[in-house]
Design a protein around this motif. Structure first.
Motif, PDB file in Angstrom:
ATOM      1  N   GLN A 101      38.276 -95.268 -14.921  1.00 49.33           N
ATOM      2  CA  GLN A 101      38.251 -94.394 -13.762  1.00 49.33           C
ATOM      3  C   GLN A 101      38.655 -95.166 -12.509  1.00 49.33           C
ATOM      4  O   GLN A 101      38.604 -96.399 -12.473  1.00 49.33           O
ATOM      5  N   PRO A 114      30.033 -96.855 -19.730  1.00 54.94           N
ATOM      6  CA  PRO A 114      29.440 -95.736 -18.986  1.00 54.94           C
ATOM      7  C   PRO A 114      28.140 -96.179 -18.315  1.00 54.94           C
ATOM      8  O   PRO A 114      27.362 -96.963 -18.872  1.00 54.94           O
ATOM      9  N   GLY A 116      25.208 -95.115 -14.756  1.00 55.09           N
ATOM     10  CA  GLY A 116      24.855 -94.226 -13.661  1.00 55.09           C
ATOM     11  C   GLY A 116      23.518 -94.597 -13.052  1.00 55.09           C
ATOM     12  O   GLY A 116      22.772 -95.430 -13.588  1.00 55.09           O
ATOM     13  N   GLU A 131      23.390 -89.792 -18.872  1.00 56.22           N
ATOM     14  CA  GLU A 131      24.646 -90.361 -18.381  1.00 56.22           C
ATOM     15  C   GLU A 131      25.711 -90.414 -19.475  1.00 56.22           C
ATOM     16  O   GLU A 131      26.881 -90.117 -19.226  1.00 56.22           O
ATOM     17  N   GLU A 134      26.971 -86.805 -20.024  1.00 55.34           N
ATOM     18  CA  GLU A 134      27.725 -86.289 -18.875  1.00 55.34           C
ATOM     19  C   GLU A 134      29.112 -86.910 -18.793  1.00 55.34           C
ATOM     20  O   GLU A 134      30.116 -86.218 -18.604  1.00 55.34           O
ATOM     21  N   GLU A 135      29.187 -88.232 -18.939  1.00 53.68           N
ATOM     22  CA  GLU A 135      30.444 -88.941 -18.702  1.00 53.68           C
ATOM     23  C   GLU A 135      31.379 -88.911 -19.904  1.00 53.68           C
ATOM     24  O   GLU A 135      32.606 -88.947 -19.729  1.00 53.68           O
ATOM     25  N   THR A 136      30.816 -88.859 -21.119  1.00 51.93           N
ATOM     26  CA  THR A 136      31.674 -89.016 -22.297  1.00 51.93           C
ATOM     27  C   THR A 136      31.561 -87.893 -23.323  1.00 51.93           C
ATOM     28  O   THR A 136      32.443 -87.742 -24.170  1.00 51.93           O
ATOM     29  N   ALA A 173      32.180 -83.671 -22.766  1.00 54.92           N
ATOM     30  CA  ALA A 173      31.747 -84.317 -21.518  1.00 54.92           C
ATOM     31  C   ALA A 173      31.628 -83.299 -20.402  1.00 54.92           C
ATOM     32  O   ALA A 173      32.355 -82.309 -20.357  1.00 54.92           O
ATOM     33  N   PRO A 175      31.453 -84.313 -16.681  1.00 56.94           N
ATOM     34  CA  PRO A 175      31.367 -85.200 -15.510  1.00 56.94           C
ATOM     35  C   PRO A 175      31.182 -84.412 -14.222  1.00 56.94           C
ATOM     36  O   PRO A 175      31.451 -83.206 -14.164  1.00 56.94           O
ATOM     37  N   GLU A 179      34.270 -86.989 -10.364  1.00 56.51           N
ATOM     38  CA  GLU A 179      34.536 -87.971 -11.409  1.00 56.51           C
ATOM     39  C   GLU A 179      35.679 -87.500 -12.305  1.00 56.51           C
ATOM     40  O   GLU A 179      35.616 -86.409 -12.897  1.00 56.51           O
ATOM     41  N   ILE A 181      37.540 -89.056 -15.529  1.00 50.49           N
ATOM     42  CA  ILE A 181      37.260 -90.155 -16.442  1.00 50.49           C
ATOM     43  C   ILE A 181      38.106 -90.064 -17.701  1.00 50.49           C
ATOM     44  O   ILE A 181      38.219 -88.993 -18.310  1.00 50.49           O
TER      45      ILE A 181
END
Length: 220
Positions: A101, A114, A116, A131, A134-136, A173, A175, A179, A181
């Motif tokens: 990112q 990842p 947070g 986290e 959410e991110e992946t 995900a 995000p 974000e 990503i």
């Protein structure tokens, strides 16, 4: 007979000898280091900045060794870092889940694990689960504490808590709006190659991956 007004011979200037460093002998005793004991004490603290993610205080403190100082400190709840490892595809060279990112503060794209912020009152592993999802979009059935370090203890309270996440499943995900990503499941050997080639500049990723690789080597 010597000629009149003949130039006199100039004597060369001797160069000063550089003193050699003193060498310790078997009769020399090393200096005994001073052992610091006790804890620091905050005499006063004033908040000088309040942001969404962190706040800054100016503290008057006393510290072990008789130090009295003014310290400006960035206060942070701490972060959770997820070292998500896929050992199913190739146990000899497991996959490491990386994200890519844009980082405004670094002014470049970074490959990272990842991570947070831990929300106030939030436990470590639930924070990691949140986290990671959410991110992946990944979930992990097995969680354990990997290691912990302080990002920059001279002026920052943020503790980086790295969790090892295993037995992964893929999901969707979600995000945050700010974000964007990329997700990269990358073989450990390739991550190590990127690290040694100077292509990964994120501290939590360097510490988490290299510590994991050293533990694997130690166990074999």
């Amino acid at each position: 007979m010597a000629a009149k007004n003949a130039p006199s011979k100039i004597k060369p200037v001797k160069k000063a000898r550089t003193p050699k460093a003193a060498r310790l002998t078997k009769h020399d005793q090393p200096l005994t280091p001073v052992k610091l004991t006790g804890r620091g004490r905050t005499l006063s603290s004033k908040t000088v900045f309040q942001g969404k993610v962190f706040w800054v205080t100016r503290d008057e403190v006393t510290e072990p060794g008789g130090v009295h100082a003014t310290r400006e400190v960035i206060r942070h709840n701490g972060s959770v870092v997820i070292l998500a490892v896929d050992t199913r595809t190739d146990p000899a060279d497991p996959g490491i889940l990386l994200i890519r990112q844009w980082r405004h503060a670094a002014n470049q794209f970074l490959l990272e694990l990842p991570a947070g912020r831990i929300e106030p009152g939030e436990k470590l592993i639930p924070s990691g689960r949140r986290e990671l999802l959410e991110e992946t979009g990944y979930r992990a059935r097995k969680w354990s504490k990997h290691t912990k370090y302080f990002a920059s203890p001279g002026f920052l309270t943020e503790a980086m808590n790295i969790l090892l996440a295993e037995d992964l499943t893929v999901g969707q995900a979600t995000p945050e709006d700010d974000e964007k990503i990329e997700i990269h499941m990358t073989p450990l050997s390739e991550v190590l190659r990127l690290i040694h080639a100077g292509k990964i500049h994120d501290g939590k990723t360097l510490i988490g991956v290299l510590f994991y690789a050293s533990l694997r080597k130690f166990k074999t």
